[in-house]
Design an enzyme around this catalytic site. Structure first.
Site, mmCIF file in Angstrom:
data_model
loop_
_atom_site.group_PDB
_atom_site.id
_atom_site.type_symbol
_atom_site.label_atom_id
_atom_site.label_comp_id
_atom_site.label_asym_id
_atom_site.label_seq_id
_atom_site.Cartn_x
_atom_site.Cartn_y
_atom_site.Cartn_z
ATOM 1 N N GLY A 3 0.763 -1.235 0.000
ATOM 2 C CA GLY A 3 0.000 0.000 0.000
ATOM 3 C C GLY A 3 0.795 1.287 0.000
ATOM 4 N N ASP A 13 0.632 3.835 4.405
ATOM 5 C CA ASP A 13 -0.386 4.498 3.592
ATOM 6 C C ASP A 13 -1.530 4.979 4.478
ATOM 7 O OD1 ASP A 13 -1.156 1.892 4.178
ATOM 8 O OD2 ASP A 13 -1.771 1.390 2.150
ATOM 9 N N ASP A 64 -5.333 2.910 10.855
ATOM 10 C CA ASP A 64 -6.683 2.881 11.424
ATOM 11 C C ASP A 64 -6.600 2.313 12.840
ATOM 12 O OD1 ASP A 64 -6.450 0.150 10.509
ATOM 13 O OD2 ASP A 64 -7.627 0.627 8.740
ATOM 14 N N LYS A 89 -7.166 7.481 10.456
ATOM 15 C CA LYS A 89 -8.568 7.424 10.878
ATOM 16 C C LYS A 89 -8.580 7.635 12.396
ATOM 17 C CE LYS A 89 -10.119 4.174 7.306
ATOM 18 N NZ LYS A 89 -10.700 2.819 7.092
ATOM 19 N N ILE A 110 -11.619 2.824 1.865
ATOM 20 C CA ILE A 110 -11.162 3.583 0.703
ATOM 21 C C ILE A 110 -10.193 2.785 -0.161
ATOM 22 C CG2 ILE A 110 -11.519 5.842 1.767
ATOM 23 C CD1 ILE A 110 -8.520 5.890 2.395
ATOM 24 N N ASP A 142 -5.990 -0.763 -1.669
ATOM 25 C CA ASP A 142 -6.688 -1.730 -2.521
ATOM 26 C C ASP A 142 -7.920 -2.336 -1.875
ATOM 27 O OD1 ASP A 142 -5.799 -4.992 -1.783
ATOM 28 O OD2 ASP A 142 -4.963 -3.327 -0.648
#
Length: 184
Positions: free
Chosen positions: A50, A105, A108, A136, A158, A164
């Protein structure tokens, strides 16, 4: 920006590349300030897959010498975090005695960041800083300090700009959010 379909899901435009690029400029400026005049070349740790696009864009903006290593971890299946982080590929180079900038990337739950900090410390890194393009904040509850954050986003699934859905969607320069049919 048009909607895109990946596998069985539709995604709508969320963050245009221009906004992503501006956030990377701001992050690079902070990192450049922190490492200006540094005698050593810090190691950028690209977390695959990512972070490839973010790392590449960030590196182009850095004004100091640096090394690049990568590592691959996984905690997602489809659109859900499993909560368990698996190491798929170990460090591609040495971090012993070096300053490391972990490049993610997205952060969360933070499980991956906690594991990455433990891994680089176990491999003898002198210090480790965390740089993430996206955060997040409503789900991040870990104690690991995030040194550089590009932008904060809501807790939504997302894709695009390296992110992805079951391996599709990484190639889009913009970021898309899952289209649940609700209008904003």
């Amino acid at each position: 920006m048009e909607k895109i379909t990946l596998h069985d899901k539709t995604f709508k435009p969320f963050i245009p590349y221009e906004k992503i690029s501006a956030a990377i400029d701001a992050v690079a400026e902070k990192i450049n300030k922190d490492f200006e005049g540094s005698e050593e070349a810090p190691v950028l740790l690209c977390v695959l897959n990512g972070s490839i696009l973010f790392t590449a864009e960030l590196m182009k903006r850095l004004t100091f010498n640096c090394e690049l290593v990568s590592m691959k971890l996984s905690s997602y299946v489809g659109t859900q975090s499993t909560g368990a982080v698996r190491q798929i590929m170990g460090l591609s180079g040495s971090v012993t005695g070096k300053s490391v900038i972990i490049i993610e990337d997205i952060v969360d739950t933070g499980n991956t960041i906690v594991d990455l900090m433990n891994i680089v410390k176990a491999y003898g890194a002198k210090e480790a800083k965390v740089c993430t393009m996206l955060l997040k904040p409503e789900v991040y509850k870990k104690d690991v300090k995030l040194d550089y954050v590009g932008m904060e986003i809501p807790n939504a699934f997302i894709v695009g700009f390296g992110l992805d859905y079951d391996e599709l969607g990484r190639n889009y320069k913009d970021i898309y959010v899952i289209d649940d049919g609700k209008e904003e």
